[in-house]
Design an enzyme around this catalytic site. Structure first.
Site, PDB file in Angstrom:
ATOM      1  N   CYS B 160       0.812  -1.228   0.000  1.00 43.44           N
ATOM      2  CA  CYS B 160       0.000   0.000   0.000  1.00 43.44           C
ATOM      3  C   CYS B 160       0.841   1.272   0.000  1.00 43.44           C
ATOM      4  CB  CYS B 160      -0.927   0.006   1.201  1.00 43.44           C
ATOM      5  SG  CYS B 160      -1.784  -1.548   1.404  1.00 43.44           S
ATOM      6  N   HIS B 292      -3.497   7.915   5.523  1.00 41.15           N
ATOM      7  CA  HIS B 292      -3.620   6.589   4.922  1.00 41.15           C
ATOM      8  C   HIS B 292      -5.071   6.135   5.108  1.00 41.15           C
ATOM      9  CE1 HIS B 292      -2.236   2.996   3.098  1.00 41.15           C
ATOM     10  NE2 HIS B 292      -2.496   2.236   4.138  1.00 41.15           N
ATOM     11  N   GLU B 303      -2.901   5.315  13.246  1.00 39.71           N
ATOM     12  CA  GLU B 303      -2.512   6.533  12.530  1.00 39.71           C
ATOM     13  C   GLU B 303      -2.861   7.771  13.351  1.00 39.71           C
ATOM     14  OE1 GLU B 303      -4.052   6.825   8.531  1.00 39.71           O
ATOM     15  OE2 GLU B 303      -2.661   8.449   8.028  1.00 39.71           O
ATOM     16  N   LYS B 322     -10.026   7.700   0.684  1.00 34.24           N
ATOM     17  CA  LYS B 322     -10.314   6.304   0.306  1.00 34.24           C
ATOM     18  C   LYS B 322     -11.801   5.995   0.349  1.00 34.24           C
ATOM     19  CE  LYS B 322      -5.932   3.993   1.334  1.00 34.24           C
ATOM     20  NZ  LYS B 322      -5.074   5.064   1.879  1.00 34.24           N
ATOM     21  N   HIS B 327      -9.450   1.867  -1.785  1.00 34.20           N
ATOM     22  CA  HIS B 327      -8.024   1.698  -1.510  1.00 34.20           C
ATOM     23  C   HIS B 327      -7.379   1.102  -2.762  1.00 34.20           C
ATOM     24  CE1 HIS B 327      -4.244   0.867   0.157  1.00 34.20           C
ATOM     25  NE2 HIS B 327      -4.589   0.475   1.370  1.00 34.20           N
ATOM     26  N   PHE B 386       1.290  -2.918   4.567  1.00 37.60           N
ATOM     27  CA  PHE B 386       1.567  -4.241   5.114  1.00 37.60           C
ATOM     28  C   PHE B 386       3.055  -4.516   4.911  1.00 37.60           C
ATOM     29  CE2 PHE B 386      -2.852  -6.419   4.638  1.00 37.60           C
ATOM     30  CZ  PHE B 386      -3.268  -5.790   5.790  1.00 37.60           C
TER      31      PHE B 386
END
Lengths: 86, 398
Positions: B160, B292, B303, B322, B327, B386
């Site tokens: 990502c 994010h 976050e 998003k 995403h 990830f």
């Protein structure tokens, strides 16, 4: 091996514990299983019993299944297996 | 060191097939997520996504290119073409220009179709161009060929954070004087049966909607598409009278080195702090953070904690787009950079749509549901992948 023993065996393997260390009273947390470990255990249970557990890691309550203790998981699996048979 | 500016932008995503349309949608808080239209949908439990609808490759690309290019590479080509058109960049011999694109899945659609053909349909052969279609660098190579760019051309794959890592490298290479201009960003086309089935396994997907920072959030929703930018040496851009969309002023990347999927406050905070230090900016200078903000329980909580740690008493508005475009995984940072450009250029902060209820664990001003006018001089764009890989860009108004 009955259903309960099979579920306990799967959870014990995920927790890297002896089967004798996992009891119905054990919680997933007390067994040291993190969220990814729980997801893996649920996958193994689904495969073993040919059932589908609608578990969302973001919102465990949403699935309608309590996945926090061994007893609760055994109950949930019993219910789903019975449903599948019906 | 040289300064780096953005002189062109292009995109294809669920909101629109160009930048003006995407900005209009972001301004209006429109949601591009809807029911998926893909093969074998009935065997998926997740049936929504930010799918690019009405995609007509033939309207943009010639027949030979369409045959050779997976959907993710088609998106990259079209977005890059738009960016080049806007920039007016003259490539010349092309050795001092590069292409650095992010993608996580590469030509996953091609893999999916080919596996279906040989495993499910029992066919004995696949299309001769299967390998060049599915290779992860296909998008970058197609863009290189389309524009005669003959310098460093490669793909970055960090899940990502792929796009942010790609754009950060482009920034660093131009700043160091190694290149005059780089076409950079990312693309992704993972909305196929295998791509979604894999994500289902993690049990972090929502089957309803993406609701970042809302107490009612229950997971992420995948999108697809691309965004590509022309990053250029500022002196060169000024010399040719190019319009400057924004300046790239800082970049940092960190690794959590803890867990493959669980995010860490420390890694995210160090990436934001690092990008600010790289830009020579104090936290108080930041007017907007594009989060994010995946809409998972864990990301948004972590976050938020990282933002609180870095920005302390003066926390700027934070939004996650998003919820509108989904995403885009390896392409997400690139599409989200468009929200930063809109904030810097037009003074409009894109909202976090789908917001239903405040979460005490996400005590931020998330610009809920409705876009906001604001004087934005500096913006940050976060990407946390990830694998524990974090990449943050800092931009300043031109």
């Amino acid at each position: 091996m009955d259903l309960q023993q099979r579920v306990i065996a799967i959870i014990a393997e995920q927790a890297v514990l002896e089967v004798s260390d996992v009891t119905l009273d054990s919680t997933i947390e007390s067994l040291g299983i993190d969220s990814l470990g729980l997801v893996e255990a649920i996958f193994a249970i689904e495969e073993a019993f040919d059932i589908s557990i609608p578990f969302n890691a973001n919102d465990p309550a949403q699935s309608g299944f309590d996945m926090t203790s061994v007893a609760a998981i055994v109950d949930a699996v019993q219910g789903l297996v019975a449903q599948r048979a019906a | 060191m040289r300064r780096v500016v953005i002189t062109g932008a292009g995109t294809v995503n669920a909101l629109a097939h160009d930048v003006p349309g995407t900005w209009a949608a972001m301004r209006a808080g429109r949601c591009g997520i809807g029911p998926l239209d893909i093969a074998d949908l009935d065997r998926l439990s997740v049936r929504i996504g930010g799918q690019v609808t009405g995609w007509d490759a033939a309207a943009h690309l010639d027949r030979a290119t369409i045959t050779a290019a997976d959907r993710f590479a088609q998106f990259a080509l079209v977005a890059a073409g738009q960016a080049m058109m806007q920039s007016g960049l003259v490539v010349g011999e092309g050795a001092d220009c590069g292409v650095i694109l992010g993608t996580a899945g590469g030509g996953l659609q091609t893999s999916d179709d080919s596996y279906r053909a040989v495993y499910a349909e029992g066919k004995s052969r696949v299309h001769p161009l299967t390998v060049p279609r599915l290779m992860g660098n296909a998008g970058a190579s197609h863009v290189s060929m389309a524009h005669g760019i003959r310098g460093p051309v490669f793909t970055v794959s960090t899940a990502c954070a792929s796009s942010n890592h790609a754009m950060g490298l482009a920034f660093q290479m131009i700043r160091a004087g190694a290149l005059r201009a780089v076409l950079t960003g990312g693309s992704e086309a993972m909305l196929c049966f295998g791509g979604i089935k894999a994500w289902e396994g993690l049990r972090v997907m929502s089957s309803r909607a993406c609701r970042p920072f809302s107490r009612t959030r229950d997971g992420m929703v995948q999108g697809e598409g691309a965004a590509v930018f022309v990053f250029e040496d500022r002196d060169a851009a000024l010399a040719r009278g190019a319009e400057i969309l924004a300046e790239v002023v800082g970049f940092a990347m960190t690794s959590d080195a803890t867990d493959l999927v669980a995010p860490s406050v420390d890694g995210a905070a160090r990436a934001m702090t690092g990008a600010l230090a790289d830009a020579g900016l104090a936290p108080g200078a930041v007017d907007y953070i594009n989060a994010h903000g995946t809409g998972t329980a864990a990301n948004d909580r972590t976050e938020t904690a990282a933002i609180l740690q870095v920005f302390g008493p003066r926390i700027p508005p934070v939004s996650s787009t998003k919820a509108m475009h989904g995403h885009l995984i390896g392409g997400t940072g690139a599409v989200e950079l468009l929200a930063c450009l809109m904030a810097l250029r037009d003074g409009v902060i894109a909202p976090t749509i789908g917001f239903e209820e405040a979460d005490p664990d996400c005590a931020l001003d998330v610009v809920p549901n409705v876009a906001r006018q604001a004087d934005v001089e500096v913006a940050l764009s976060n990407a946390f992948a990830f694998g524990g890989l974090n990449a943050v860009l800092a931009l300043r108004r031109a």
